[in-house]
Design a protein around this motif. Structure first.
Motif, PDB file in Angstrom:
ATOM      1  N   ALA A   1       0.860  -1.184   0.000  1.00  0.00           N
ATOM      2  CA  ALA A   1       0.000   0.000   0.000  1.00  0.00           C
ATOM      3  C   ALA A   1       0.894   1.231   0.000  1.00  0.00           C
ATOM      4  CB  ALA A   1      -0.899   0.001   1.229  1.00  0.00           C
ATOM      5  N   TYR A   2       0.591   2.204  -0.863  1.00  0.00           N
ATOM      6  CA  TYR A   2       1.350   3.437  -0.977  1.00  0.00           C
ATOM      7  C   TYR A   2       0.577   4.557  -0.270  1.00  0.00           C
ATOM      8  CZ  TYR A   2       4.393   1.275  -4.490  1.00  0.00           C
ATOM      9  OH  TYR A   2       5.305   0.468  -5.143  1.00  0.00           O
ATOM     10  N   PHE A   3       1.301   5.369   0.497  1.00  0.00           N
ATOM     11  CA  PHE A   3       0.641   6.449   1.242  1.00  0.00           C
ATOM     12  C   PHE A   3       1.591   7.617   1.438  1.00  0.00           C
ATOM     13  CE2 PHE A   3       2.638   3.757   4.405  1.00  0.00           C
ATOM     14  CZ  PHE A   3       3.159   4.634   5.346  1.00  0.00           C
ATOM     15  N   ASP A   4       1.024   8.780   1.727  1.00  0.00           N
ATOM     16  CA  ASP A   4       1.784   9.989   2.039  1.00  0.00           C
ATOM     17  C   ASP A   4       1.694  10.257   3.532  1.00  0.00           C
ATOM     18  OD1 ASP A   4       2.189  10.303  -0.678  1.00  0.00           O
ATOM     19  OD2 ASP A   4       0.466  11.647  -0.916  1.00  0.00           O
ATOM     20  N   ALA A   5       2.793  10.711   4.117  1.00  0.00           N
ATOM     21  CA  ALA A   5       2.781  11.018   5.548  1.00  0.00           C
ATOM     22  C   ALA A   5       4.016  11.827   5.903  1.00  0.00           C
ATOM     23  CB  ALA A   5       2.729   9.741   6.368  1.00  0.00           C
ATOM     24  N   PHE A   6       4.007  12.396   7.134  1.00  0.00           N
ATOM     25  CA  PHE A   6       5.167  13.069   7.716  1.00  0.00           C
ATOM     26  C   PHE A   6       5.707  12.140   8.805  1.00  0.00           C
ATOM     27  CE2 PHE A   6       2.439  16.384   6.079  1.00  0.00           C
ATOM     28  CZ  PHE A   6       3.305  17.283   5.464  1.00  0.00           C
ATOM     29  N   LEU A   7       6.692  11.334   8.450  1.00  0.00           N
ATOM     30  CA  LEU A   7       7.196  10.344   9.400  1.00  0.00           C
ATOM     31  C   LEU A   7       8.582  10.676   9.932  1.00  0.00           C
ATOM     32  CD1 LEU A   7       6.173   6.933   7.739  1.00  0.00           C
ATOM     33  CD2 LEU A   7       4.911   8.302   9.404  1.00  0.00           C
ATOM     34  N   GLU A   8       9.296  11.590   9.266  1.00  0.00           N
ATOM     35  CA  GLU A   8      10.715  11.741   9.584  1.00  0.00           C
ATOM     36  C   GLU A   8      11.066  13.103  10.167  1.00  0.00           C
ATOM     37  OE1 GLU A   8      13.272  10.239   6.440  1.00  0.00           O
ATOM     38  OE2 GLU A   8      11.553   9.238   5.531  1.00  0.00           O
ATOM     39  N   GLY A   9      10.092  13.931  10.425  1.00  0.00           N
ATOM     40  CA  GLY A   9      10.373  15.224  11.044  1.00  0.00           C
ATOM     41  C   GLY A   9      11.242  16.124  10.195  1.00  0.00           C
ATOM     42  N   ASP A  10      11.036  16.108   8.888  1.00  0.00           N
ATOM     43  CA  ASP A  10      11.858  16.936   8.001  1.00  0.00           C
ATOM     44  C   ASP A  10      11.602  18.420   8.249  1.00  0.00           C
ATOM     45  OD1 ASP A  10      13.100  14.845   6.278  1.00  0.00           O
ATOM     46  OD2 ASP A  10      10.992  14.415   5.819  1.00  0.00           O
ATOM     47  N   LEU A  11      12.662  19.220   8.107  1.00  0.00           N
ATOM     48  CA  LEU A  11      12.514  20.660   8.249  1.00  0.00           C
ATOM     49  C   LEU A  11      11.656  21.214   7.117  1.00  0.00           C
ATOM     50  CD1 LEU A  11      13.294  23.232   9.782  1.00  0.00           C
ATOM     51  CD2 LEU A  11      15.322  23.394   8.315  1.00  0.00           C
ATOM     52  N   TYR A  12      11.827  20.679   5.914  1.00  0.00           N
ATOM     53  CA  TYR A  12      11.024  21.109   4.770  1.00  0.00           C
ATOM     54  C   TYR A  12       9.631  20.500   4.919  1.00  0.00           C
ATOM     55  CZ  TYR A  12       9.556  21.759  -0.088  1.00  0.00           C
ATOM     56  OH  TYR A  12       8.873  22.110  -1.223  1.00  0.00           O
ATOM     57  N   ARG A  13       8.635  21.337   5.012  1.00  0.00           N
ATOM     58  CA  ARG A  13       7.291  20.870   5.333  1.00  0.00           C
ATOM     59  C   ARG A  13       6.578  20.374   4.086  1.00  0.00           C
ATOM     60  NH1 ARG A  13       7.322  18.702   9.225  1.00  0.00           N
ATOM     61  NH2 ARG A  13       5.055  18.750   9.418  1.00  0.00           N
ATOM     62  N   SER A  14       6.997  19.211   3.634  1.00  0.00           N
ATOM     63  CA  SER A  14       6.338  18.538   2.524  1.00  0.00           C
ATOM     64  C   SER A  14       6.281  17.061   2.868  1.00  0.00           C
ATOM     65  CB  SER A  14       7.113  18.752   1.223  1.00  0.00           C
ATOM     66  OG  SER A  14       6.548  17.987   0.177  1.00  0.00           O
ATOM     67  N   PRO A  15       5.211  16.377   2.511  1.00  0.00           N
ATOM     68  CA  PRO A  15       5.140  14.949   2.821  1.00  0.00           C
ATOM     69  C   PRO A  15       6.093  14.139   1.944  1.00  0.00           C
ATOM     70  CG  PRO A  15       3.274  15.576   1.474  1.00  0.00           C
ATOM     71  CD  PRO A  15       4.003  16.837   1.786  1.00  0.00           C
ATOM     72  N   ARG A  16       6.326  12.923   2.357  1.00  0.00           N
ATOM     73  CA  ARG A  16       7.061  11.960   1.550  1.00  0.00           C
ATOM     74  C   ARG A  16       6.130  10.794   1.236  1.00  0.00           C
ATOM     75  NH1 ARG A  16      12.707  12.489   1.416  1.00  0.00           N
ATOM     76  NH2 ARG A  16      13.638  13.872   2.984  1.00  0.00           N
ATOM     77  N   SER A  17       6.481  10.043   0.200  1.00  0.00           N
ATOM     78  CA  SER A  17       5.706   8.863  -0.181  1.00  0.00           C
ATOM     79  C   SER A  17       6.351   7.624   0.420  1.00  0.00           C
ATOM     80  CB  SER A  17       5.642   8.740  -1.707  1.00  0.00           C
ATOM     81  OG  SER A  17       4.925   9.816  -2.265  1.00  0.00           O
ATOM     82  N   TYR A  18       5.489   6.776   1.025  1.00  0.00           N
ATOM     83  CA  TYR A  18       5.951   5.548   1.662  1.00  0.00           C
ATOM     84  C   TYR A  18       5.126   4.377   1.145  1.00  0.00           C
ATOM     85  CZ  TYR A  18       8.184   8.756   4.950  1.00  0.00           C
ATOM     86  OH  TYR A  18       8.953   9.748   5.504  1.00  0.00           O
TER      87      TYR A  18
END
Length: 761
Positions: free
Chosen positions: A138-155
Motif C-alpha cells: 500500500a502506498y501512502f503519504d505522511a510526515f514520518l521523519e520530522g523533516d525541516l522542509y514541510r512537505s510529505p514523503r511517499s511511503y
C-alpha cells in the motif's frame, strides 16, 4: 453551502423544484429520494464495475451506473481514502478508529477487517495499491521523519504489515506504481489547488521515478505548466491522466501520451474536479465535482456521466453530540440562581444549576439569538433575535416540565376503577324505595289532613324543610366556603412563589415576540421591579419598554453603539455610559420616569464606564482611565451624607450594608400572573353562579337572604379594587428617584484600586 436565513433555503428548494422537469432522470432521482449528498474520495474496482466512496464518515459501495449504495463500514470514527487490490480481492482504507489515522484492510463486502499499520502521525493519505520490491504494498503519504522542509514523503508498506519504507528519496506526494512497481508516478510542489493564479516555484508538476535507472536519470519531469498539475494515474505504459488548472481557470482532467502530447478530457467551468480515481485497467475514471459524483470512459472518449447514488439514512448520522458549555458565547444566571441560560450555536439553551439533566434547547431557528437576560422573578427569559429579518426583542416562558409530563402520564395510564357488582345492594335499595313512595300516594295523604291543625304543621315542616334548605345550602355553600377556599388557594399560590421556578425542569417552552419593529432592537436590561425593559435601538438610542402597555420611550438618543446602562436597585433611576462627539465616555444618571434631565456625574476628559450600583443604591462604582491612562475601579457616594461620616461610622455603614445585601432575595412571581385567575374563580365559583340561577325562579323564603348575601359579596371586591388602585397610585407617587446629590458628584469620586495595569468587569 451556508444559509443565513429561511429565504435562502426556500430559493434553493424552489430552484430544484423548477428544474426537476428538465433534469436528467438520474439527477431527478438524486434530488427526490434518499440521496447521498456530497460523496467523497471515490475508488474504482480493477474492472471499473464498482465504486467505493466515503459518506458521513463511513465507506460505501455502489455499482458504477449508480443506484442503492451498500454500507461497508459503520464506526463513529472517520473512514476516508480507499483503494482496491489489483485482483479485486480486498480493499485498503484509512481510518482513525484507533486514535490517529492508519491503514486497514477488509474484504469487498466489509468483512475480514484487520489493521495494517500502527503509526502515530497526525495525518496520512492512502494513494494506491501496487507491486513493490517487497511484494504487494500500500502506498501512502505522511510526515514520518520530522523533516525541516514541510512537505510529505511517499511511503509503502506490505499489505501483511511491517515497517514503512520510502518509495524514493525525493519530497512529493500521490505516488502510484505501474506494473511491477519499478516505475512510480508522483507530484512535486505544494501550492494549494484553490490558489488559482499562483505561478511560482511551489506549483505542482507530475514526475516519474524509475528505481532501475541510474540515479541521475531516475527522476523525469512530465509536465511543466506554470500552474498546478497533479493527482496522476497510469492508464497505459508511459501514459498518464492527471488534473490541471491550465485552462479556463478550472481544474479539469487531462491525458499525456507517450509522445508528450497533452489532451483535455473534461470541460468543466467554474467548478473543479476533485478526488480523481482510475481503475486498474486504465479504462474508467471516477471523480467528484462539488457535491456530485461522475464517471468517465477513458477508452471511448465520451462525456462525464453523473452517478445518482441513494442510501438508507441513519437517524444517528443526522445528529452530533457537542458540548454546549464549551461552545457558549453568552451566559446569564437567573436571579434565584436555579438555572443558567447560554447562547450556543446561535440558539438559546437552559440548564439547571443543581440538576444533572441535560441542557434544553429553547430556540431552534436558522436565525441568530443573543443578548439573553432574565426577568427579576426568574420566570421569563428575554433575548434578541433576527428571526423575522430585523433584530427584535423576544421572550420565552415554560409551558411544560418533566414533572408535568410525569403527572399526565400517570393520569393517562391509571386504570379506571370499575364499580364492584354487589347483587344484594340493588335488592336492599329496592325495598326501602317502596315505602319512600308511599307518602306520595293520595290515600295516606288525605287522612293526614283530617288530623288537628296543630298536628298538620309538624309533618309539613319535615317534608318542606329538607327541600327548602337543600337549595339555599347549595347557594350558600360557596359563600360560606369561599373564605377557607381562598385561604387554601392563597397558601398554594404562596407555595408556588417560594418553590424553585420551572425552568430547571422544563421540557417545552413558549417563545413569542415581545417587540417587533422595523428598527434594530437589542441589548435587553430588565428592571428590578419587573415592570420595564431597557434596550438599545438602532445605532445607540437608549429606549425603555413598559411591559404592561408595550409603550416605548426614548430615554437618551445617541450614536454610540457601545452605550452601557443599568437600573438602580429600586428601579427609580437609570445610569448609562455614553460617548460624546469627541469619543469621550461619561456616566449619566436620569430618573426612570424621565421627570428630570440626565445629569453627568463624572465630567472627565478620560473614559468612564461599567457603572454598578450598590445594593442600597447609595454608592455607584465604575471603571475609569483618568490616572496614568490605566483603568482602575472608582466609586462615588450618590448620598452626600455618607461623605461626611467619620471613618469608624463609614466602616460600620459598609458592614451593615453588606449584611443587608446578603439578606436580599430575588423578586417573586407577582399575583397578577396566575393567582389573579385563581382569585377570580375563588370569589365567584361556578357552584355559586349555578346556585343563584337556581334560586331566582323559586320564591322561597330563603331566596331574599341569598340575594342579600350576594350584594355585599359583589360590592366588597369593587371596594377592594378601588383601594388597591389608590394604593398603586400612592406607590407610584412614592416611587421617585432618591434625592441624591448629583450636581457636584464629579467632585466626590474616589479611587479604589491603584495596582499597575488595568482592571475590568
Amino acid at each position: 453551502m451556508e444559509c443565513f436565513g429561511c429565504s435562502g433555503v426556500v430559493s434553493l428548494v424552489g430552484y430544484i423544484s423548477l428544474m426537476l422537469p428538465i433534469l436528467p432522470a438520474a439527477l431527478t432521482a438524486l434530488v427526490t429520494s434518499g440521496t447521498v449528498d456530497l460523496p467523497r474520495l471515490p475508488a474504482l474496482s480493477p474492472d471499473g464495475s464498482q465504486i467505493t466512496f466515503t459518506w458521513r464518515g463511513d465507506l460505501w459501495r455502489v455499482p458504477m451506473q449508480g443506484g442503492a449504495a451498500t454500507r461497508l463500514t459503520s464506526h463513529p470514527a472517520d473512514d476516508a481514502e480507499s483503494a482496491w487490490l489489483p485482483d479485486g480481492s480486498g480493499i485498503v482504507f484509512t481510518s482513525d478508529r484507533e486514535g490517529g489515522p492508519n491503514l486497514w484492510f477488509m474484504q469487498p463486502d466489509g468483512s475480514g477487517l484487520r489493521q495494517i499499520t500502527t503509526l502515530d502521525v497526525p495525518s496520512m493519505r492512502l494513494t494506491g495499491i501496487g507491486d513493490s520490491p517487497a511484494g504487494r504494498a500500500a502506498y501512502f503519504d505522511a510526515f514520518l521523519e520530522g523533516d525541516l522542509y514541510r512537505s510529505p514523503r511517499s511511503y509503502m508498506v506490505p499489505l501483511a504489515g511491517g515497517e514503512p519504507r520510502r518509495v524514493h528519496d525525493a519530497f512529493g506526494a500521490n505516488a502510484r506504481p505501474y506494473a511491477d512497481g519499478s516505475i512510480v508516478v508522483f507530484e512535486r510542489g505544494g501550492s494549494e489547488w484553490s490558489r488559482r493564479h499562483y505561478r511560482g516555484p511551489d506549483s505542482r508538476d507530475v514526475w516519474t521515478f524509475n528505481r532501475n535507472a541510474e540515479p541521475a536519470k531516475a527522476y523525469t519531469r512530465l509536465t511543466d505548466w506554470a500552474g498546478n498539475d497533479g493527482h496522476a494515474f497510469w492508464t497505459a505504459p508511459a501514459t498518464v491522466v492527471f488534473l490541471s488548472d491550465r485552462k479556463d481557470d478550472t481544474v479539469n482532467l487531462f491525458r499525456r501520451s507517450p509522445t508528450g502530447a497533452i489532451a483535455q478530457l473534461t470541460n468543466f467551468k467554474g467548478e473543479d474536479i476533485k478526488d480523481l480515481a482510475v481503475s486498474a485497467d486504465g479504462a474508467k475514471a471516477a471523480f467528484t465535482v462539488w457535491d456530485r459524483l461522475y464517471t468517465l470512459d477513458l477508452s471511448g472518449g465520451g462525456q462525464p456521466r453523473l452517478v445518482a447514488v441513494t442510501a438508507t439514512e441513519d437517524a444517528g448520522d443526522l445528529f452530533e453530540q457537542k458540548s454546549v458549555a464549551s461552545l457558549a458565547s453568552e451566559a446569564a444566571l437567573s436571579p434565584d440562581g436555579k438555572v443558567m441560560a447560554v447562547i450556543a450555536f446561535g440558539d438559546v439553551w437552559v440548564k439547571g444549576t443543581d440538576s444533572k439533566v441535560p441542557a434544553r434547547r429553547v430556540t431552534d431557528w436558522p436565525s441568530r439569538e443573543k443578548d439573553i437576560a432574565w426577568s427579576a422573578d426568574s420566570q421569563t427569559l428575554y433575548f434578541t433575535s433576527d428571526h423575522t429579518g430585523t433584530e427584535d426583542l423576544w421572550q420565552a416562558t415554560v409551558t411544560k416540565t418533566r414533572d408535568d409530563v410525569k403527572k399526565s402520564f400517570e393520569a393517562a395510564t391509571k386504570p379506571i376503577e370499575q364499580p364492584k357488582p354487589a347483587e344484594p345492594a340493588p335488592a336492599d335499595a329496592a325495598k326501602p324505595a317502596e315505602p319512600a313512595a308511599a307518602p306520595v300516594d293520595p290515600k295516606p295523604t288525605e287522612p293526614a289532613a283530617t288530623e288537628p291543625a296543630a298536628a298538620q304543621p309538624k309533618p309539613a315542616e319535615p317534608t318542606a324543610e329538607p327541600a327548602k334548605p337543600a337549595e339555599p345550602a347549595k347557594a350558600d355553600a360557596p359563600k360560606d366556603d369561599a373564605k377557607p377556599t381562598d385561604k387554601k388557594d392563597e397558601k398554594k399560590t404562596e407555595e408556588k412563589k417560594d418553590e424553585p421556578n420551572r425552568w430547571p425542569d422544563a421540557v417545552a417552552f413558549e417563545v413569542t415576540a415581545l417587540l417587533q419593529d422595523p428598527a434594530q432592537d437589542r441589548q435587553i436590561v430588565p428592571s428590578p421591579d419587573g415592570t420595564r425593559l431597557l434596550f438599545r435601538r438602532n445605532q445607540g438610542d437608549l429606549c425603555m419598554l413598559d411591559l404592561a402597555t408595550k409603550a416605548v420611550t426614548v430615554v437618551q438618543p445617541g450614536w454610540d453603539s457601545g452605550i452601557e446602562f443599568v437600573w438602580s436597585p429600586d428601579s427609580t433611576a437609570i445610569c448609562f455610559a455614553q460617548s460624546d462627539m469627541d469619543f469621550n465616555s461619561d456616566l449619566w444618571i436620569v430618573p426612570s420616569d424621565l421627570s428630570k434631565p440626565a445629569v453627568n456625574i463624572t465630567r472627565h476628559p478620560d473614559n468612564d464606564g461599567r457603572p454598578r450600583f450598590s445594593a442600597d443604591g447609595k454608592v455607584l462604582a465604575f471603571l475609569s482611565e483618568r490616572t496614568n491612562e490605566e483603568i482602575d475601579a472608582w466609586y462615588v457616594f450618590l448620598d452626600r451624607s455618607l461623605e461626611a461620616l467619620p471613618k469608624h461610622e463609614l466602616e460600620q455603614y459598609f458592614k451593615d450594608a453588606g449584611e443587608a445585601a446578603k439578606k436580599r432575595k430575588p423578586l417573586t412571581a407577582k399575583a397578577k400572573d396566575k393567582p389573579t385567575e385563581a382569585a377570580k374563580s375563588d370569589a365567584k365559583p361556578d357552584g355559586a353562579a349555578d346556585a343563584k340561577a337556581d334560586a331566582k325562579p323559586e320564591p322561597k323564603p330563603d331566596a331574599p337572604a341569598v340575594a342579600d348575601a350576594a350584594k355585599p359579596a359583589d360590592a366588597e371586591p369593587k371596594k377592594d379594587e378601588a383601594k388597591k388602585d389608590e394604593a398603586k397610585k400612592d406607590e407610584a407617587k412614592k416611587a421617585t428617584m432618591p434625592a441624591w446629590d448629583l450636581d457636584d458628584a464629579y467632585l466626590r469620586v474616589r479611587r479604589i484600586t491603584s495596582a499597575p495595569g488595568n482592571e475590568s468587569n
